[in-house]
Motif scaffolding. Sequence first.
Motif, PDB file in Angstrom:
ATOM      1  N   GLY A 150       0.784  -1.148   0.099  1.00  0.00           N
ATOM      2  CA  GLY A 150       0.144  -0.060   0.056  1.00  0.00           C
ATOM      3  C   GLY A 150       0.759   1.287  -0.019  1.00  0.00           C
ATOM      4  O   GLY A 150       0.808   2.174  -0.959  1.00  0.00           O
ATOM      5  N   PRO A 151       1.621   1.337   0.881  1.00  0.00           N
ATOM      6  CA  PRO A 151       2.473   2.780   0.963  1.00  0.00           C
ATOM      7  C   PRO A 151       3.520   2.741  -0.305  1.00  0.00           C
ATOM      8  O   PRO A 151       3.826   3.819  -0.672  1.00  0.00           O
TER       9      PRO A 151
ATOM     10  N   LYS B   8       1.646   4.487  -2.874  1.00  0.00           N
ATOM     11  CA  LYS B   8       0.948   5.616  -2.349  1.00  0.00           C
ATOM     12  C   LYS B   8      -0.580   5.500  -2.484  1.00  0.00           C
ATOM     13  O   LYS B   8      -1.251   6.699  -2.271  1.00  0.00           O
ATOM     14  N   GLU B   9      -1.122   4.322  -1.908  1.00  0.00           N
ATOM     15  CA  GLU B   9      -2.376   4.317  -1.532  1.00  0.00           C
ATOM     16  C   GLU B   9      -2.647   3.810  -0.019  1.00  0.00           C
ATOM     17  O   GLU B   9      -3.993   4.044   0.331  1.00  0.00           O
ATOM     18  N   ASN B  10      -1.649   3.511   0.745  1.00  0.00           N
ATOM     19  CA  ASN B  10      -1.741   3.238   2.161  1.00  0.00           C
ATOM     20  C   ASN B  10      -2.682   2.195   2.149  1.00  0.00           C
ATOM     21  O   ASN B  10      -2.591   1.183   1.679  1.00  0.00           O
TER      22      ASN B  10
ATOM     23  N   SER C 271      -6.262   2.638   1.705  1.00  0.00           N
ATOM     24  CA  SER C 271      -7.293   2.983   1.013  1.00  0.00           C
ATOM     25  C   SER C 271      -8.100   1.952   0.161  1.00  0.00           C
ATOM     26  O   SER C 271      -9.148   1.996   0.136  1.00  0.00           O
TER      27      SER C 271
END
Length: 273
Positions: free
Chosen positions: A151-152, A155-157, A159
């Motif tokens: 996710g990181p 760049k969506e962590n 979400s």
Amino acid sequence: MTSLDKPAEKRTGRHAADTDDSAAADSRADSRAATEAALFDAFGGVRGMVETTVPGLVFVALYTVKRDIHVAAVAALGLSLVLGIARLVGKDTLKHAFSGVFGVAFGAVFAMMSGDAKNFYLPGMLYTLGLAVAYIVTSLAGWPLLGVILGPVFKENLSWRTRNPGRKAAYTKASWAWGLILLAKSAVLFPLYWWGDATQLGWVKVMLGIPPMLLSVYLTWIFLAKAPPPIDVFAEMEAAEAGGAAKAGGTAGARDTGKPALAEAEGHGGPPQ
């Protein structure tokens, strides 16, 4: 509309559709390329796979020839340190530089302290088994581990859990793939650890070093390439901050504009006529 206008209109519509299809194809290609690059970066790439395999190869080769645990363990650890230093010199991430060194160091200490060459491979085997269980358990719990890891990177962590169900499904499938592949690898290695000798275990472990990893990364790439694109939460936060700053600037400007009018009204003893 004349009859001459209709073909031109059809051609224009067809050209627009072709342009949209081309843009969509380019977007999918860019998404797949970004997914591939992010995956290899997250897992160390082919170089990382080789670096995790070569020290074990050196250990089993030297032990097969010398039958000396200390010589084989020190040589494997020394090679791992050299590879880690090369990563640092190349300004690579600390994670990639030291992950292999720590694994080899634990194995070397276990083997030398126990006097059993098979224990050189035990820490890595336990890590593989634990990781397999983690992939499966987190998938069942609705928090697929691969999504938490990647996710990181995208760049969506997190979400994908609530805002992007297609990606959550892809992460779940990929986590299941990793878990089952690593379980299969453990199912081969642990019987050899219990009932085989160190040489058999070492050579089989070397052979099972890269292929399962490549298969897992390939399946992950397939699942994510077919999934919806990630939601860039960092870009959203930056846009929200920029919008808030612009709104605050606009409010301050409006207040400053109103001050001269108020001052003029006070100077005339009343509101301007």
